[in-house]
Write a protein that holds these residues in place. Sequence first.
Motif, PDB file in Angstrom:
ATOM      1  N   GLY A 169      67.982  29.672  60.436  1.00 14.81           N
ATOM      2  CA  GLY A 169      67.939  29.873  62.074  1.00 14.81           C
ATOM      3  C   GLY A 169      69.884  29.854  62.458  1.00 14.81           C
ATOM      4  O   GLY A 169      70.886  30.099  61.472  1.00 14.81           O
ATOM      5  N   LEU A 170      70.352  29.878  63.106  1.00 14.49           N
ATOM      6  CA  LEU A 170      71.378  29.501  63.845  1.00 14.49           C
ATOM      7  C   LEU A 170      71.772  29.030  64.968  1.00 14.49           C
ATOM      8  O   LEU A 170      71.197  29.107  65.772  1.00 14.49           O
ATOM      9  N   ASP A 171      72.368  27.977  64.935  1.00  9.63           N
ATOM     10  CA  ASP A 171      73.439  27.747  66.328  1.00  9.63           C
ATOM     11  C   ASP A 171      74.597  28.140  66.973  1.00  9.63           C
ATOM     12  O   ASP A 171      75.518  28.130  66.429  1.00  9.63           O
ATOM     13  N   ILE A 172      75.091  28.433  67.966  1.00  9.69           N
ATOM     14  CA  ILE A 172      75.780  29.119  68.867  1.00  9.69           C
ATOM     15  C   ILE A 172      75.833  28.296  69.999  1.00  9.69           C
ATOM     16  O   ILE A 172      74.818  28.290  70.928  1.00  9.69           O
ATOM     17  N   LYS A 173      77.004  28.083  69.556  1.00  9.78           N
ATOM     18  CA  LYS A 173      78.066  27.277  71.428  1.00  9.78           C
ATOM     19  C   LYS A 173      79.087  29.198  71.820  1.00  9.78           C
ATOM     20  O   LYS A 173      79.920  28.964  70.911  1.00  9.78           O
ATOM     21  N   TYR A 174      79.660  28.582  73.292  1.00 10.48           N
ATOM     22  CA  TYR A 174      80.132  29.390  73.575  1.00 10.48           C
ATOM     23  C   TYR A 174      80.995  28.880  74.916  1.00 10.48           C
ATOM     24  O   TYR A 174      80.509  27.499  75.370  1.00 10.48           O
ATOM     25  N   ASP A 175      82.408  29.221  75.653  1.00  6.18           N
ATOM     26  CA  ASP A 175      82.151  29.054  76.756  1.00  6.18           C
ATOM     27  C   ASP A 175      82.213  30.147  77.548  1.00  6.18           C
ATOM     28  O   ASP A 175      81.421  31.259  77.666  1.00  6.18           O
ATOM     29  N   LEU A 176      81.609  29.677  78.475  1.00  2.00           N
ATOM     30  CA  LEU A 176      80.802  30.252  79.966  1.00  2.00           C
ATOM     31  C   LEU A 176      81.901  30.824  80.408  1.00  2.00           C
ATOM     32  O   LEU A 176      82.601  30.495  81.050  1.00  2.00           O
ATOM     33  N   PRO A 177      81.071  32.153  81.046  1.00  2.00           N
ATOM     34  CA  PRO A 177      82.666  33.093  82.190  1.00  2.00           C
ATOM     35  C   PRO A 177      82.588  32.424  83.017  1.00  2.00           C
ATOM     36  O   PRO A 177      81.653  31.897  83.759  1.00  2.00           O
ATOM     37  N   ASN A 178      83.154  32.341  83.870  1.00  4.42           N
ATOM     38  CA  ASN A 178      83.856  31.544  85.205  1.00  4.42           C
ATOM     39  C   ASN A 178      83.320  33.037  86.291  1.00  4.42           C
ATOM     40  O   ASN A 178      84.013  33.467  87.066  1.00  4.42           O
ATOM     41  N   ASN A 179      81.802  32.828  86.627  1.00  6.94           N
ATOM     42  CA  ASN A 179      81.138  33.729  87.489  1.00  6.94           C
ATOM     43  C   ASN A 179      79.907  32.678  88.482  1.00  6.94           C
ATOM     44  O   ASN A 179      79.749  32.356  87.613  1.00  6.94           O
ATOM     45  N   SER A 180      80.392  32.924  89.239  1.00 11.79           N
ATOM     46  CA  SER A 180      79.575  31.737  90.369  1.00 11.79           C
ATOM     47  C   SER A 180      77.958  31.984  90.065  1.00 11.79           C
ATOM     48  O   SER A 180      77.417  31.579  90.187  1.00 11.79           O
ATOM     49  N   ASP A 181      77.894  33.976  89.982  1.00  9.59           N
ATOM     50  CA  ASP A 181      76.339  33.354  90.568  1.00  9.59           C
ATOM     51  C   ASP A 181      75.501  33.471  88.704  1.00  9.59           C
ATOM     52  O   ASP A 181      74.771  34.463  88.630  1.00  9.59           O
ATOM     53  N   LEU A 182      76.258  33.133  87.730  1.00  6.77           N
ATOM     54  CA  LEU A 182      75.802  33.427  86.545  1.00  6.77           C
ATOM     55  C   LEU A 182      74.568  33.056  85.846  1.00  6.77           C
ATOM     56  O   LEU A 182      74.597  31.941  86.781  1.00  6.77           O
ATOM     57  N   LEU A 183      72.952  33.777  85.354  1.00 15.52           N
ATOM     58  CA  LEU A 183      72.141  33.003  85.321  1.00 15.52           C
ATOM     59  C   LEU A 183      71.507  32.399  84.331  1.00 15.52           C
ATOM     60  O   LEU A 183      71.275  31.589  83.547  1.00 15.52           O
ATOM     61  N   TYR A 184      71.893  33.196  83.205  1.00 15.57           N
ATOM     62  CA  TYR A 184      71.945  33.170  81.451  1.00 15.57           C
ATOM     63  C   TYR A 184      72.454  33.748  80.617  1.00 15.57           C
ATOM     64  O   TYR A 184      73.512  35.110  80.833  1.00 15.57           O
ATOM     65  N   VAL A 185      72.314  33.454  79.216  1.00 14.16           N
ATOM     66  CA  VAL A 185      73.017  34.024  78.551  1.00 14.16           C
ATOM     67  C   VAL A 185      72.223  34.351  77.629  1.00 14.16           C
ATOM     68  O   VAL A 185      71.176  33.724  77.417  1.00 14.16           O
ATOM     69  N   LYS A 186      72.127  36.065  76.387  1.00 12.64           N
ATOM     70  CA  LYS A 186      71.070  36.018  75.731  1.00 12.64           C
ATOM     71  C   LYS A 186      71.224  36.718  74.741  1.00 12.64           C
ATOM     72  O   LYS A 186      72.734  37.017  74.552  1.00 12.64           O
ATOM     73  N   ALA A 187      70.059  36.056  73.733  1.00  6.36           N
ATOM     74  CA  ALA A 187      71.221  36.322  71.974  1.00  6.36           C
ATOM     75  C   ALA A 187      69.625  37.604  71.651  1.00  6.36           C
ATOM     76  O   ALA A 187      68.464  37.352  72.090  1.00  6.36           O
TER      77      ALA A 187
END
Length: 409
Positions: free
Chosen positions: A60-78
């Motif tokens: 598999g793969l481990d993926i890290k990132y910086d989240l965007p500055n959106n107050s209503d952000l719900l999730y990140v999808k791959a």
Amino acid sequence: MVINLLTKKDNMMKYLIKLLTVSIVFILCACEENQHEPIFSDKTIPSVIENVIVTPINGGLDIKYDLPNNSDLLYVKAVYTTTKGEEAEVKASSFNNKLQILGFGDTTEKTVRLYSVDRSENTSKPITVSGAPLTPPVTIIQESMEITPDFGGARFTWENALNTPISIELMSTNELGELETIETVYTKQTATKSSLRGYESVPRLFAAVIRDRYDNYSDTIYAKTPDKLVVPLFEQRLDKTAFKKVVLENDDNWDAWEGDYWNFFDDEMTSIVHTQGDKPRPSIMTVDLGANVTLSRFTVHQRLSHGTIHAFAHGNPKTYKVYGAKELPGMDGNLDDWILLKDCESIKPSGSPLGTNTDEDIDHLWAGDEYTFDEAIEIRYFRFAVFSTWDGAGYINASEMTFWGNIVE
């Protein structure tokens, strides 16, 4: 006058009932129409994630990132394509800044599209990353597996350092010479072994196939012999009707409560041995095997008189030692005068706490705790000395003990 008042009252009640009915229908319809709609609704596309780091892991793969500055952000999808060519996705909450993709069955480079999704289900533009997974766990386990001769069959041993949940099909040939699955083992233990038994001591084909929960399969695994064949070691099941009861001075009473000494050797899982629990440990039982033998293995079954209710609990033996002698050293039963054959411990496959049993634990319960002997020592008298129980009970209970080996003529 009374009639008029009653009529007005009845009309008023009917009106209220109609009003209430209409209100309920309106509310239900409104809920049905809007139940899939987000609580907050807008059409603003969220920003993309940044500074993505991809780290290859086994399968598999481990993926890290910086989240965007959106107050209503719900999730990140791959979104990615599996080894089988099917599209799949993994989601990570906005409370995390990483996600993990597992289940790849090879080490070819994979492409992953990453999206930010807000509470209105607006999806950002994709960020595309790639990485090549490390060797899949199934392949690593396959490389560690050994198939070797065992008493009455073949022994399968393997290493699962990543504790990956797997199933292993243990196979041998049928009457037509075709490979068929004899037993399937489900496990995630680090080091595991299992055996197929009940075969004559003639060359025979044994094999195994490993599968993980993502339906990745290993190649068919065979013994590392020139012809892939294994010759089972000869053994026979000892005849329990030839056993004789022996009671030495420091032996416990195994006939307490509903127990009986001979229940340990009657091939009935619903009957038990049971001690009173008023003697110091170890609690010892002695049996005359009825002939001089060299033991290859033996099994101990925990108490099964009420199904699985006593599994890995109650007074079931946890740690014990077994001893042997060709002739009785003395009636005092001093263990120092006996040959220590094996130091034993009952192991719960899942390692889960007392009272919690997995399917793997229950399968092991019915199969019994099995112990093999590394050295063939000729004995006639066998002693079973219990030092501790699964729940610390002072008494001991169990259902059955069975022996295999060779009778010395």
